[in-house]
Design a protein around this motif. Structure first.
Motif, short mmCIF file in Angstrom:
data_model
loop_
_atom_site.label_atom_id
_atom_site.label_comp_id
_atom_site.label_asym_id
_atom_site.label_seq_id
_atom_site.Cartn_x
_atom_site.Cartn_y
_atom_site.Cartn_z
N GLU A 113 0.83 -1.21 0.00
CA GLU A 113 0.00 0.00 0.00
C GLU A 113 0.86 1.25 0.00
OE1 GLU A 113 -4.17 -0.28 1.96
OE2 GLU A 113 -2.78 -1.28 3.34
N ARG A 114 1.93 1.22 0.77
CA ARG A 114 2.84 2.37 0.82
C ARG A 114 3.48 2.62 -0.54
NH1 ARG A 114 7.96 2.95 5.03
NH2 ARG A 114 8.62 5.03 4.35
N ALA A 115 3.67 1.55 -1.32
CA ALA A 115 4.27 1.67 -2.65
C ALA A 115 3.22 1.94 -3.73
CB ALA A 115 5.05 0.40 -2.99
N GLY A 116 1.96 2.10 -3.33
CA GLY A 116 0.92 2.41 -4.30
C GLY A 116 0.41 1.22 -5.08
N ILE A 117 0.55 0.01 -4.52
CA ILE A 117 0.10 -1.21 -5.19
C ILE A 117 -1.27 -1.60 -4.63
CG2 ILE A 117 0.64 -3.62 -5.67
CD1 ILE A 117 3.60 -2.89 -5.05
N PRO A 118 -2.28 -1.78 -5.48
CA PRO A 118 -3.62 -2.13 -4.99
C PRO A 118 -3.63 -3.47 -4.24
CG PRO A 118 -3.70 -1.40 -7.28
CD PRO A 118 -2.26 -1.59 -6.95
N VAL A 119 -4.33 -3.51 -3.09
CA VAL A 119 -4.43 -4.73 -2.29
C VAL A 119 -5.91 -5.04 -2.04
CG1 VAL A 119 -2.23 -4.27 -1.15
CG2 VAL A 119 -4.35 -3.49 -0.08
N ALA A 120 -6.18 -6.29 -1.65
CA ALA A 120 -7.55 -6.70 -1.33
C ALA A 120 -7.94 -6.18 0.04
CB ALA A 120 -7.65 -8.22 -1.36
N ASP A 121 -9.23 -5.84 0.22
CA ASP A 121 -9.73 -5.47 1.54
C ASP A 121 -9.64 -6.69 2.45
OD1 ASP A 121 -10.34 -2.91 0.70
OD2 ASP A 121 -12.39 -3.44 0.13
N PRO A 274 -4.99 -4.97 -11.95
CA PRO A 274 -4.38 -5.98 -11.09
C PRO A 274 -4.42 -5.59 -9.60
CG PRO A 274 -2.95 -5.41 -12.95
CD PRO A 274 -4.02 -4.38 -12.90
N VAL A 275 -4.76 -6.55 -8.77
CA VAL A 275 -4.73 -6.41 -7.31
C VAL A 275 -3.79 -7.48 -6.78
CG1 VAL A 275 -6.04 -6.48 -5.16
CG2 VAL A 275 -7.08 -5.52 -7.23
N ILE A 276 -2.83 -7.07 -5.96
CA ILE A 276 -1.79 -8.00 -5.51
C ILE A 276 -2.32 -8.96 -4.45
CG2 ILE A 276 -0.89 -6.54 -3.64
CD1 ILE A 276 1.96 -7.35 -4.67
#
Length: 320
Positions: A113-121, A274-276
């Motif tokens: 998240e800090r690197a701006g990569i989308p993550v799942a809730d 894409p979501v990681i």
């Protein structure tokens, strides 16, 4: 490194270990050892850190480097990397800190998240905490994945679609980790993106699309180590811009965790992109694993890539 230099070198391939992925690790280690012999290294020994005499063997072996093929606890969590540092021995892959960050899915999500990569809730649950299944479902939806926060290879992972199923799924995940993640189930195409190289030459490999059979809920152990072109599609069938975005995000995840040499990051490509899911700091190296598939599709010999990982390890060690 020239062939004459390699022929005089002694490499210890570390495989097996004490985790739930012990047998898979042996398969990775045997495949990597064969590749290193093919690449021309003079002595390649397979050592199991779980053996009683391991420390004596690695100290007395006169090894020039260790090739780490250990998965899960003791391998991807920084433990073996700390030991190699203590022994002053070059080793392949990420260092202890990056390994510890990568193996903890809760911690790695914060770094993504800090690197701006989308993550799942999702929500992290620690052992002993009280849970409210209805509140979790109200927040994240009915379709959920429950997984150990620190583990790999799909052990302890359950897909649930009802609040009543949550307690049992969480209890199962706690068998593998003291912390559990409950995440929203993402809809889309599952892909994985290998990354290879040092800091200056880092690049993403061809993307693999995971095509699970209809009778399987997700990419679990029942299909993960099956040889089938119908399960692993390379290159992934994605629009050109999404393909490039996923490769860029995989490199960004690698750097966010501080990885070195190689890694493999899994994503779900949703309608929004894409979501990681997670990054594997020591990807599987078996004959049916994804990372070797990507290497071969790029047109490179797996033996050359394994040799380069050793070369990078020795060069990094020389810079300390």
């Amino acid at each position: 490194m020239g062939s004459d230099q390699r022929s005089a070198m002694r490499i210890a391939v570390l495989a097996g270990g004490m985790s739930s992925e012990r047998e898979i690790s042996f398969s990775s280690g045997k495949n990597a050892a064969a590749a290193l012999r093919e690449a021309g290294f003079g002595t390649v020994d397979l050592l199991d850190p779980a053996d009683k005499g391991f420390l004596d063997d690695i100290r007395a072996g006169g090894y020039d480097a260790a090739f780490i093929a250990l998965h899960g606890a003791g391998g991807e969590d920084g433990m073996i990397q700390h030991l190699m540092e203590y022994l002053d021995m070059p080793y392949t892959g990420s260092d202890a800190l990056a390994s510890a960050c990568g193996v903890d899915k809760d911690l790695s999500k914060a770094l993504y998240e800090r690197a701006g990569i989308p993550v799942a809730d999702g929500v992290a649950i620690r052992r002993g905490e009280k849970i409210d299944p209805d509140a979790i479902v109200a927040s994240l939806g009915h379709d959920l994945f429950v997984k150990p926060a620190i583990n790999g290879s799909s052990y302890g992972v359950t897909k649930v679609s009802d609040a009543q199923e949550l307690p049992k799924a969480i209890e199962r995940a706690f068998e593998y980790s003291s912390k559990v993640l409950v995440e929203s189930c993402l809809t889309g195409t599952e892909i994985t993106v290998g990354v290879f190289g040092d800091d200056d030459s880092l690049r993403a490999l061809p993307i693999v699309e995971i095509c699970c059979p209809d009778e399987v809920d997700f990419y679990d152990l029942s299909v993960k180590y099956v040889v089938s072109d119908s399960i692993h599609r390379i290159p992934a069938r994605l629009p050109e811009d999404v393909y490039a975005q996923a490769q860029e995000l995989a490199c960004r995840a690698h750097r966010a965790l501080g990885c070195f040499g190689f890694s493999r990051t899994d994503f779900i490509v949703t309608k929004d992109g894409p979501v990681i899911l997670e990054t594997n700091t020591i990807p599987g190296m078996t004959e049916t694993s994804l990372f070797p598939d990507e290497v071969r599709h790029e047109g490179r010999a797996f033996s050359d890539v394994c040799a380069e990982l050793v070369d990078m390890a020795i060069a990094r060690h020389g810079c300390k």
